[in-house]
Design a protein around this motif. Structure first.
Motif, mmCIF file in Angstrom:
data_model
loop_
_atom_site.group_PDB
_atom_site.id
_atom_site.type_symbol
_atom_site.label_atom_id
_atom_site.label_comp_id
_atom_site.label_asym_id
_atom_site.label_seq_id
_atom_site.Cartn_x
_atom_site.Cartn_y
_atom_site.Cartn_z
ATOM 1 N N HIS A 172 0.809 -1.222 0.000
ATOM 2 C CA HIS A 172 0.000 0.000 0.000
ATOM 3 C C HIS A 172 0.846 1.277 0.000
ATOM 4 N N LEU A 173 2.082 1.169 -0.411
ATOM 5 C CA LEU A 173 2.975 2.331 -0.384
ATOM 6 C C LEU A 173 2.500 3.473 -1.270
ATOM 7 N N ASP A 174 1.757 3.163 -2.312
ATOM 8 C CA ASP A 174 1.342 4.194 -3.263
ATOM 9 C C ASP A 174 -0.119 4.591 -3.114
ATOM 10 N N VAL A 175 -0.733 4.240 -1.996
ATOM 11 C CA VAL A 175 -2.107 4.671 -1.734
ATOM 12 C C VAL A 175 -2.108 6.164 -1.435
ATOM 13 N N PRO A 176 -2.932 6.970 -2.142
ATOM 14 C CA PRO A 176 -2.988 8.406 -1.844
ATOM 15 C C PRO A 176 -3.489 8.630 -0.415
ATOM 16 N N LEU A 177 -2.741 9.375 0.350
ATOM 17 C CA LEU A 177 -3.098 9.598 1.748
ATOM 18 C C LEU A 177 -4.070 10.763 1.875
ATOM 19 N N ASP A 178 -5.264 10.556 1.321
ATOM 20 C CA ASP A 178 -6.382 11.450 1.564
ATOM 21 C C ASP A 178 -7.554 10.592 2.020
ATOM 22 N N TYR A 179 -8.679 11.233 2.365
ATOM 23 C CA TYR A 179 -9.781 10.488 2.971
ATOM 24 C C TYR A 179 -10.353 9.440 2.022
ATOM 25 N N GLU A 180 -10.484 9.791 0.734
ATOM 26 C CA GLU A 180 -11.071 8.863 -0.225
ATOM 27 C C GLU A 180 -10.104 7.734 -0.589
ATOM 28 N N GLY A 181 -8.832 8.084 -0.812
ATOM 29 C CA GLY A 181 -7.847 7.090 -1.225
ATOM 30 C C GLY A 181 -7.623 6.024 -0.171
ATOM 31 N N VAL A 182 -7.462 6.443 1.079
ATOM 32 C CA VAL A 182 -7.225 5.489 2.159
ATOM 33 C C VAL A 182 -8.481 4.662 2.416
ATOM 34 N N GLY A 183 -9.647 5.318 2.329
ATOM 35 C CA GLY A 183 -10.896 4.591 2.531
ATOM 36 C C GLY A 183 -11.113 3.515 1.478
ATOM 37 N N ALA A 184 -10.792 3.847 0.235
ATOM 38 C CA ALA A 184 -10.961 2.879 -0.854
ATOM 39 C C ALA A 184 -10.028 1.682 -0.683
ATOM 40 N N ALA A 185 -8.891 1.889 -0.018
ATOM 41 C CA ALA A 185 -7.925 0.804 0.188
ATOM 42 C C ALA A 185 -8.246 -0.037 1.416
ATOM 43 N N GLY A 186 -9.289 0.352 2.149
ATOM 44 C CA GLY A 186 -9.720 -0.463 3.274
ATOM 45 C C GLY A 186 -9.328 0.012 4.650
ATOM 46 N N SER A 187 -8.887 1.268 4.772
ATOM 47 C CA SER A 187 -8.539 1.792 6.086
ATOM 48 C C SER A 187 -9.123 3.194 6.234
ATOM 49 N N MET A 188 -8.604 3.967 7.178
ATOM 50 C CA MET A 188 -9.059 5.336 7.407
ATOM 51 C C MET A 188 -7.844 6.248 7.572
ATOM 52 N N LEU A 189 -7.978 7.475 7.084
ATOM 53 C CA LEU A 189 -6.859 8.417 7.197
ATOM 54 C C LEU A 189 -6.634 8.831 8.642
ATOM 55 N N GLY A 190 -7.718 8.937 9.399
ATOM 56 C CA GLY A 190 -7.606 9.248 10.820
ATOM 57 C C GLY A 190 -6.793 10.494 11.097
#
Length: 453
Positions: free
Chosen positions: A309-327
């Protein structure tokens, strides 16, 4: 490490990735003083806000797209808009500075290095929601920060930015700095309000929501430190400038807390949507000779990620789509020498200790999660315990009174998803494969690495 130091070491252009706004002058002498803050356009945003009608300030912040930086990402301007006007009741602003999430360390450094950004934001927010009283709820353990915030408030009063008739606008505002007794649960906004009123910090039943019946049963806005501290720059430089950074649904700059097994841990202020790979490139990567194994995108209460997941965009939508939360954007990075079971056990012990005990799923569930995890870590578990772990976490998730239960369940679900084999190795090998004193599995798999490398 400050961003400026990281840039000097790595030669990365700040125009390409980083966006130092809140942290622009953290590394300057006496960055926390009013004099330094005013040299960097301090309180210019307030002057522009006071020239606008209060409702227009709310609309401006709403149009900027600023989302709450405390974890949930709720639009800040919309939160202000919920406050009923003309109700004849006093309105309150409460700043949540009870930073307690494991791995989260952005609000305390911000208050320590640049407290006036928060105070200016408080005045703007109170003007917008028509409030004459604001509270900063700060963890009482961080005494140096508490002293610095008190001094910043004193300076603001002396300069006419707080008190009666601020800058001739007719606005009267008093700010009270309250030292909390140190409870993770008080980071939940309604538990914070109960604590502020002198009661035991426990979440309230909602509705009514704080915007209608909050502090002292009056309309109240509860915002995170970084959320409020971001407002002055938006008013001063413009909402279009703010929206030029980040993504369409997650605009602007934010603080990422990089910690763990990295070469240069610290605060990295960047537009939303930056990736962990980019941040690691700037910070010197993982510690020498090691690789990334797992990491959290928003503190220990968010589902963990792996090196996939190194290239997951660290915004609310990107992290959410990858299965976690930006928090809270607490990027804890762990290398291959870390035992996942041990890490999850320590986190779960924290949640069991910090549970307020109000609701059964969280109070009982976190206790039994700890018992099972300790047995598994010590090599006393059974394979059936893994399904039992999952079942208990499922009985907590979404069924507890507040989000603490969800946060306790997240590392259980995600670690079983990505590292179930490692749990099984603890059980079949009768001990932790990462502890040479108990097992030879770790040494066999990693002959080139030292235990304390």
């Amino acid at each position: 490490m400050t961003m400026a130091a990281a840039l000097n070491e790595n030669g990365t252009s700040p125009e390409k990735i980083l966006a130092p706004v809140l942290s622009a002058f953290w590394d300057q002498p006496e960055s926390w003083t009013l004099e330094t803050y005013e040299r960097h356009e301090g309180y210019e945003g307030l002057k522009k806000a006071l020239a606008m009608p209060p409702d227009d300030v709310i609309a401006y912040v709403k149009d900027s797209g600023l989302r709450g930086r405390g974890g949930a990402g709720f639009p800040t301007g919309m939160k202000w808009q919920f406050i009923p006007q003309g109700d004849g009741k006093p309105h309150y602003l409460v700043v949540n500075a009870d930073e307690s999430e494991p791995g989260t360390c952005k609000d305390i450094p911000l208050l320590f290095a640049n407290p006036h950004s928060l105070i200016e934001g408080i005045v703007i927010a109170c003007y917008a929601i028509r409030s004459q009283h604001a509270f900063i709820y700060l963890r009482g353990e961080v005494v140096p920060v508490l002293r610095r915030v008190h001094e910043a408030v004193r300076e603001a009063y002396a300069a006419g930015y707080l008190g009666k008739n601020i800058l001739g606008s007719g606005l009267d505002l008093d700010v009270i700095v309250h030292a909390g007794a140190g409870a993770y649960i008080c980071g939940e906004e309604t538990a914070l309000l109960d604590s502020l009123e002198g009661r035991r910090g426990q979440p309230r039943l909602r509705p009514p929501f704080p915007a209608v019946a909050g502090l002292y049963a009056c309309p109240t806005v509860v915002n995170n430190v970084e959320s409020i501290a971001s407002v002055p720059a938006i008013l001063n430089r413009g909402k279009d400038w703010f929206k030029s950074m980040g993504s369409e649904k997650s605009p602007g700059f934010t603080l990422y807390s990089l910690s763990g097994h990295v070469t240069s841990p610290g605060q990295y202020e960047a537009p939303l949507g930056v990736t962990l790979r980019q941040l690691l490139d700037m910070s010197g990567g993982m510690r020498a000779g090691h690789r990334l194994k797992f990491w959290t995108p928003g503190g220990s209460s968010t589902p963990m990620f792996t090196d996939e997941h190194l290239d997951v965009p660290l915004d609310y939508e990107g992290v959410g789509a990858a299965g976690s939360m930006l928090g809270t954007k607490a990027l804890q990075c762990f290398d291959e020498t870390t035992c996942v079971v041990r890490a999850v056990t320590r986190w779960t012990e924290f949640y069991a200790h910090e549970s307020c005990g109000k609701c059964t799923p969280c109070r009982e569930g976190t206790y039994w999660l700890v018992q099972l995890l300790r047995d598994i870590e010590d090599g006393k578990g059974q394979l059936s315990d893994l399904d039992k772990l999952n079942d208990i976490a499922d009985n907590i998730n979404g069924k507890s009174f507040c989000a603490l239960g969800d946060g306790a369940a997240s590392p259980i679900f995600s670690s079983l998803k990505y590292f179930r084999e490692e749990y099984e190795q603890h059980i079949t090998g009768k001990g932790c494969p990462f502890d040479p004193a108990k097992s030879t599995v770790w040494a066999d798999r990693n002959p080139h690495l030292e235990v304390n490398a």
